[in-house]
Scaffold this motif. Sequence first.
Motif, PDB file in Angstrom:
ATOM      1  N   SER A   1     -27.119 -72.816   8.963  1.00 49.75           N
ATOM      2  CA  SER A   1     -28.275 -73.585   8.519  1.00 49.75           C
ATOM      3  C   SER A   1     -29.528 -72.707   8.578  1.00 49.75           C
ATOM      4  CB  SER A   1     -28.471 -74.839   9.382  1.00 49.75           C
ATOM      5  OG  SER A   1     -28.688 -74.477  10.714  1.00 49.75           O
TER       6      SER A   1
ATOM      7  N   ASP B   1     -34.042 -73.045   8.507  1.00 51.74           N
ATOM      8  CA  ASP B   1     -35.123 -74.022   8.483  1.00 51.74           C
ATOM      9  C   ASP B   1     -36.011 -73.816   7.258  1.00 51.74           C
ATOM     10  OD1 ASP B   1     -37.045 -72.152   9.154  1.00 51.74           O
ATOM     11  OD2 ASP B   1     -37.768 -73.225  10.907  1.00 51.74           O
TER      12      ASP B   1
ATOM     13  N   ARG C   1     -38.974 -79.589  12.909  1.00 51.92           N
ATOM     14  CA  ARG C   1     -38.443 -78.589  11.984  1.00 51.92           C
ATOM     15  C   ARG C   1     -37.428 -79.243  11.068  1.00 51.92           C
ATOM     16  NH1 ARG C   1     -37.133 -73.241  15.491  1.00 51.92           N
ATOM     17  NH2 ARG C   1     -37.226 -72.182  13.485  1.00 51.92           N
TER      18      ARG C   1
ATOM     19  N   ARG D   1     -28.450 -62.717  -0.383  1.00 57.35           N
ATOM     20  CA  ARG D   1     -27.346 -62.891   0.576  1.00 57.35           C
ATOM     21  C   ARG D   1     -27.295 -61.734   1.558  1.00 57.35           C
ATOM     22  NH1 ARG D   1     -22.038 -64.898  -2.576  1.00 57.35           N
ATOM     23  NH2 ARG D   1     -21.279 -64.957  -0.444  1.00 57.35           N
TER      24      ARG D   1
ATOM     25  N   ARG E   1     -29.726 -59.752   2.526  1.00 55.06           N
ATOM     26  CA  ARG E   1     -30.837 -59.787   3.481  1.00 55.06           C
ATOM     27  C   ARG E   1     -30.632 -60.854   4.543  1.00 55.06           C
ATOM     28  NH1 ARG E   1     -36.571 -58.027   1.446  1.00 55.06           N
ATOM     29  NH2 ARG E   1     -35.994 -56.251   0.183  1.00 55.06           N
ATOM     30  N   THR E   2     -30.104 -61.989   4.134  1.00 53.69           N
ATOM     31  CA  THR E   2     -29.846 -63.052   5.118  1.00 53.69           C
ATOM     32  C   THR E   2     -28.783 -62.575   6.110  1.00 53.69           C
ATOM     33  OG1 THR E   2     -30.268 -64.648   3.364  1.00 53.69           O
ATOM     34  CG2 THR E   2     -29.274 -65.496   5.358  1.00 53.69           C
ATOM     35  N   ARG E   3     -27.758 -61.924   5.580  1.00 53.76           N
ATOM     36  CA  ARG E   3     -26.681 -61.405   6.429  1.00 53.76           C
ATOM     37  C   ARG E   3     -27.236 -60.393   7.428  1.00 53.76           C
ATOM     38  NH1 ARG E   3     -22.735 -59.012   2.591  1.00 53.76           N
ATOM     39  NH2 ARG E   3     -22.992 -60.926   1.451  1.00 53.76           N
TER      40      ARG E   3
ATOM     41  N   THR F   1     -30.272 -60.169   8.488  1.00 50.07           N
ATOM     42  CA  THR F   1     -31.133 -60.850   9.459  1.00 50.07           C
ATOM     43  C   THR F   1     -30.286 -61.457  10.570  1.00 50.07           C
ATOM     44  OG1 THR F   1     -32.651 -61.391   7.667  1.00 50.07           O
ATOM     45  CG2 THR F   1     -32.914 -62.646   9.691  1.00 50.07           C
ATOM     46  N   LEU F   2     -29.153 -62.024  10.170  1.00 52.89           N
ATOM     47  CA  LEU F   2     -28.317 -62.725  11.150  1.00 52.89           C
ATOM     48  C   LEU F   2     -27.495 -61.766  12.015  1.00 52.89           C
ATOM     49  CD1 LEU F   2     -26.977 -65.715   9.062  1.00 52.89           C
ATOM     50  CD2 LEU F   2     -28.285 -65.874  11.174  1.00 52.89           C
TER      51      LEU F   2
ATOM     52  N   GLU G   1     -32.202 -66.765  16.784  1.00 55.95           N
ATOM     53  CA  GLU G   1     -31.943 -67.575  15.600  1.00 55.95           C
ATOM     54  C   GLU G   1     -32.902 -68.760  15.508  1.00 55.95           C
ATOM     55  OE1 GLU G   1     -27.763 -68.461  15.504  1.00 55.95           O
ATOM     56  OE2 GLU G   1     -27.257 -66.424  14.895  1.00 55.95           O
TER      57      GLU G   1
ATOM     58  N   LEU H   1     -36.256 -67.286  14.366  1.00 57.94           N
ATOM     59  CA  LEU H   1     -36.244 -66.880  12.957  1.00 57.94           C
ATOM     60  C   LEU H   1     -36.088 -68.078  12.024  1.00 57.94           C
ATOM     61  CD1 LEU H   1     -33.962 -63.715  12.988  1.00 57.94           C
ATOM     62  CD2 LEU H   1     -36.338 -63.796  12.277  1.00 57.94           C
ATOM     63  N   GLY H   2     -35.418 -69.106  12.521  1.00 54.80           N
ATOM     64  CA  GLY H   2     -35.180 -70.287  11.686  1.00 54.80           C
ATOM     65  C   GLY H   2     -33.952 -70.156  10.821  1.00 54.80           C
ATOM     66  N   VAL H   3     -33.006 -69.350  11.257  1.00 52.53           N
ATOM     67  CA  VAL H   3     -31.757 -69.245  10.509  1.00 52.53           C
ATOM     68  C   VAL H   3     -30.619 -69.073  11.517  1.00 52.53           C
ATOM     69  CG1 VAL H   3     -32.042 -66.752  10.092  1.00 52.53           C
ATOM     70  CG2 VAL H   3     -30.584 -68.073   8.568  1.00 52.53           C
ATOM     71  N   VAL H   4     -29.596 -69.895  11.352  1.00 57.14           N
ATOM     72  CA  VAL H   4     -28.540 -69.976  12.365  1.00 57.14           C
ATOM     73  C   VAL H   4     -27.200 -69.566  11.757  1.00 57.14           C
ATOM     74  CG1 VAL H   4     -27.325 -71.574  13.910  1.00 57.14           C
ATOM     75  CG2 VAL H   4     -29.779 -71.836  13.533  1.00 57.14           C
ATOM     76  N   SER H   5     -26.479 -68.700  12.476  1.00 58.95           N
ATOM     77  CA  SER H   5     -25.176 -68.265  11.958  1.00 58.95           C
ATOM     78  C   SER H   5     -24.086 -69.250  12.383  1.00 58.95           C
ATOM     79  CB  SER H   5     -24.845 -66.873  12.485  1.00 58.95           C
ATOM     80  OG  SER H   5     -24.811 -66.901  13.884  1.00 58.95           O
TER      81      SER H   5
ATOM     82  N   VAL I   1     -39.115 -60.077   7.322  1.00 60.11           N
ATOM     83  CA  VAL I   1     -38.548 -61.252   6.634  1.00 60.11           C
ATOM     84  C   VAL I   1     -38.763 -61.080   5.144  1.00 60.11           C
ATOM     85  CG1 VAL I   1     -38.401 -63.750   6.587  1.00 60.11           C
ATOM     86  CG2 VAL I   1     -39.419 -62.638   8.554  1.00 60.11           C
ATOM     87  N   ILE I   2     -38.136 -60.990   4.378  1.00 64.78           N
ATOM     88  CA  ILE I   2     -37.584 -61.167   3.091  1.00 64.78           C
ATOM     89  C   ILE I   2     -38.501 -61.554   1.915  1.00 64.78           C
ATOM     90  CG2 ILE I   2     -35.706 -62.354   2.006  1.00 64.78           C
ATOM     91  CD1 ILE I   2     -34.530 -62.960   4.552  1.00 64.78           C
TER      92      ILE I   2
END
Lengths: 102, 196
Positions: free
Chosen positions: A29, A31, A71, B17, B19-21, B23-24, B77, B80-84, B188-189
Amino acid sequence: MTHPALRLDDTVHQRVRLGILAVLHEAASADFSYIRDALDLTDGNLSRHIAVLEEAGLVKVEKDVSGKRTRTWVSATRQGRSALDAELRSLRELISRVDGKP
Amino acid sequence: MEHEQAEQTLSEVGRVRERTRRTLHTFWYSNLVAGLFFVGIALLALVTDDARILTAYWVLGAFAALTLIVRYFIRRERELGVVSSAFGVDEAIFAALIAGIFVVNAVVDGSAGAGAGIYPAAVGIAALGILHRDRAELAAGIAFALLATVVIAIDPTEPMALINGGVGAILIAAALAGRKAERSREPVIPARVARA
């Protein structure tokens, strides 16, 4: 057999929505502000596109209140992940047709 | 839709994709904590050969290291606001790596066994490096394989000192290189992929 261009789904194919699904395909997910910054969008623009994806059942939206901050977390549904995969397959097929590859 | 437009869309999606990868999936912190853990056991083995103390270090140290790593990723995570995913490909590779070490150590005896036990770790770490295009991780995997080969070739009387010290040093070097690489990337991207 239908031409791959006809298999492109308008809901998914729109560039912002494709970007949102691309981010969510790699993560469990993300945010709202992460997606907004990642794709360089405004709040209003992102909200509108997330609403379209949610209505189509391609993403799920959840609110999380931690401390004083609320959030908004967005995740791709199984249908959303499949839709992105199908879209990318159609695009690759389209390219290979023009390039003359099988 | 035109061919050129389709190619551009595919490459933009690929960039987002990727960049997200990136980041995670970052390895420098885990490498640093694990590296310090192995250097610690190498140093401890220099001052004591008491099996109870060494076992206690392994058990408590491994637990503490794992706790630190998990807490770091949860905090990172959230910030950053992104969860794996809770159990993704990385975790599967790590589990296979640990299982591989146990299997090799059970099958091969002596210092050859201790040295050969590093090969599954080398393969696992190199696989993570290839999967995430992380040069520091790939280099660490290759260095692990070299270390294993050296240990088997020279067959030292106390292989664990060389193995633990070597593994620790490689992981710390990979952590420093990985941290430097991460800092040199955009935080960040601003992909500008997706203008409506």
